[in-house]
Design an enzyme around this catalytic site. Structure first.
Site, PDB file in Angstrom:
ATOM      1  N   ASP A  64      43.805  42.624  45.752  1.00 52.78           N
ATOM      2  CA  ASP A  64      43.934  43.568  46.857  1.00 52.78           C
ATOM      3  C   ASP A  64      44.032  42.874  48.222  1.00 52.78           C
ATOM      4  O   ASP A  64      43.784  41.669  48.343  1.00 52.78           O
ATOM      5  CB  ASP A  64      42.747  44.541  46.844  1.00 52.78           C
ATOM      6  CG  ASP A  64      41.410  43.844  46.608  1.00 52.78           C
ATOM      7  OD1 ASP A  64      41.325  42.625  46.843  1.00 52.78           O
ATOM      8  OD2 ASP A  64      40.456  44.509  46.178  1.00 52.78           O
ATOM      9  N   ASN A 133      29.716  50.940  44.935  1.00 50.46           N
ATOM     10  CA  ASN A 133      30.000  52.306  44.463  1.00 50.46           C
ATOM     11  C   ASN A 133      30.765  52.296  43.135  1.00 50.46           C
ATOM     12  O   ASN A 133      31.299  53.320  42.721  1.00 50.46           O
ATOM     13  CB  ASN A 133      30.812  53.072  45.519  1.00 50.46           C
ATOM     14  CG  ASN A 133      32.154  52.418  45.791  1.00 50.46           C
ATOM     15  OD1 ASN A 133      32.464  51.360  45.246  1.00 50.46           O
ATOM     16  ND2 ASN A 133      32.968  53.044  46.620  1.00 50.46           N
ATOM     17  N   HIS A 135      33.472  50.402  42.426  1.00 46.40           N
ATOM     18  CA  HIS A 135      34.902  50.071  42.464  1.00 46.40           C
ATOM     19  C   HIS A 135      35.158  48.684  41.889  1.00 46.40           C
ATOM     20  O   HIS A 135      34.284  47.815  41.904  1.00 46.40           O
ATOM     21  CB  HIS A 135      35.502  50.225  43.872  1.00 46.40           C
ATOM     22  CG  HIS A 135      35.156  49.169  44.872  1.00 46.40           C
ATOM     23  ND1 HIS A 135      35.041  49.425  46.225  1.00 46.40           N
ATOM     24  CD2 HIS A 135      34.923  47.835  44.758  1.00 46.40           C
ATOM     25  CE1 HIS A 135      34.767  48.314  46.872  1.00 46.40           C
ATOM     26  NE2 HIS A 135      34.684  47.337  46.008  1.00 46.40           N
ATOM     27  N   GLU A 140      38.682  52.977  44.346  1.00 44.62           N
ATOM     28  CA  GLU A 140      37.501  53.732  44.770  1.00 44.62           C
ATOM     29  C   GLU A 140      37.300  54.962  43.879  1.00 44.62           C
ATOM     30  O   GLU A 140      38.268  55.551  43.395  1.00 44.62           O
ATOM     31  CB  GLU A 140      37.709  54.205  46.212  1.00 44.62           C
ATOM     32  CG  GLU A 140      37.865  53.075  47.223  1.00 44.62           C
ATOM     33  CD  GLU A 140      36.549  52.492  47.689  1.00 44.62           C
ATOM     34  OE1 GLU A 140      35.704  52.156  46.836  1.00 44.62           O
ATOM     35  OE2 GLU A 140      36.387  52.353  48.909  1.00 44.62           O
TER      36      GLU A 140
HETATM   37  C1  GLP Z   1      35.581  43.995  47.848  1.00 45.93           C
HETATM   38  C2  GLP Z   1      36.722  43.665  46.930  1.00 45.93           C
HETATM   39  C3  GLP Z   1      36.305  43.801  45.506  1.00 45.93           C
HETATM   40  C4  GLP Z   1      34.991  43.097  45.295  1.00 45.93           C
HETATM   41  C5  GLP Z   1      33.930  43.723  46.099  1.00 45.93           C
HETATM   42  C6  GLP Z   1      32.559  43.124  45.854  1.00 45.93           C
HETATM   43  O1  GLP Z   1      35.424  45.353  48.040  1.00 45.93           O
HETATM   44  N1  GLP Z   1      37.875  44.467  47.118  1.00 45.93           N
HETATM   45  O2  GLP Z   1      37.305  43.240  44.686  1.00 45.93           O
HETATM   46  O3  GLP Z   1      34.644  43.190  43.955  1.00 45.93           O
HETATM   47  O4  GLP Z   1      34.319  43.511  47.426  1.00 45.93           O
HETATM   48  O5  GLP Z   1      32.172  42.351  46.925  1.00 45.93           O
HETATM   49  P1  GLP Z   1      30.940  41.386  46.977  1.00 45.93           P
HETATM   50  O6  GLP Z   1      31.179  40.344  45.949  1.00 45.93           O
HETATM   51  O7  GLP Z   1      30.969  40.821  48.365  1.00 45.93           O
HETATM   52  O8  GLP Z   1      29.732  42.189  46.693  1.00 45.93           O
END
Ligand code: GLP
Length: 255
Positions: A64, A133, A135, A140
């Site tokens: 993404d 959440n 995702h 989402e």
């Molecule tokens: C972002 C990314 C996700 C990732 C998530 C978790 O939202 N788009 O792909 O899994 O963060 O982030 P973190 O590892 O900082 O908790």
């Protein structure tokens, strides 16, 4: 994290022997920082000839990117990937692909990115973090298991979770992103969900212990025949407390 790196190192070795390996699917997020650091260390210790072949043949597609950020913006996922892998492994930008967050028509860019991925053979080994959440990528909730690469609105929960990269102000986090969908992720050859820290314990319990549901997009991953879950003790605390038919610590990939 060492075990996960062992596994990826092994897969990358096998990739060297494949005539047309599928691209790797990569993720961003703080969970991935130690993974990339350790992986780079490991790959640099390879014999020079193998390392060069790996470098030459590298092709990855990230999940993404934020809409509205150029690849040059320090807060873009493109910049994160350059820091983690592009610079240390001296990869060209066309080997480390992400959606173009600055494209004038984000919907068209999502379609272009999806076709580029398909033309390159689809996802082979896929790395995933977990949003607070539920995702994965930026899929989402609520979200079906069939959605494809597209433009999405980011939820308030996600903008709060990712505010650290935007001077800790959730209002600074872009409102939209382009993300690969659950459809493409579930078609990957192998999926690795990495979850660390107590803040993810409640959502990991929902992902692993309840029925798959659109309310928890990551729960669809349980349909995948080759899903690995790599979670530390803090993230697993509530899963361990839930009555499960088999002890989770005996499931490969859980630590
Ligand atoms: C972002 C990314 C996700 C990732 C998530 C978790 O939202 N788009 O792909 O899994 O963060 O982030 P973190 O590892 O900082 O908790």
């Amino acid at each position: 994290m060492e075990d996960l790196v062992d596994h990826w190192e092994q897969r990358l070795r096998e990739r060297l022997a494949e005539p047309a390996p599928q691209p790797m699917g990569l993720a961003t997020g703080r969970t991935m920082d130690p993974f990339y650091r350790l992986l780079v260390q490991r790959l640099r210790s390879w014999p020079q000839k193998d390392f060069e072949r790996l470098r030459q043949g590298w092709l990855s597609f990230n999940l993404d990117e934020y809409v509205g950020l150029t690849a040059a913006a320090e807060t873009s996922f493109a910049a994160t990937m350059r820091r983690h892998l592009g610079e240390p492994l001296a990869l060209r930008s066309d080997q480390l692909r992400l959606p173009d967050g600055a494209a004038s028509d984000p919907e068209a860019e999502a379609e272009r990115y999806a076709s580029a991925l398909q033309m390159a053979g689809g996802l082979g080994i896929q790395l995933l973090g977990l949003g607070i959440n539920g995702h994965v990528g930026f899929n989402e909730p609520p979200c079906s298991d069939a959605v494809r690469c597209r433009v999405v609105q980011l939820s308030d929960a996600t903008r709060r979770q990712n505010a650290e990269d935007f001077a800790t102000d959730p209002r600074g986090v872009p409102l939209q992103a382009i993300t690969i969908g659950l459809g493409e992720i579930l078609a990957a050859g192998e999926v690795h969900l990495v979850v660390t820290g107590a803040a993810k314990a409640a959502i990991l319990q929902k992902v692993l212990c309840a029925e798959p549901t659109p309310a928890v997009p990551a729960s669809w991953l349980r349909q995948h025949p080759r899903l690995w879950v790599w979670a530390d003790a803090e993230a697993l605390a509530l899963v361990r407390a839930t009555a499960m038919p088999e002890a989770p610590q005996e499931v490969p990939g859980l630590y």
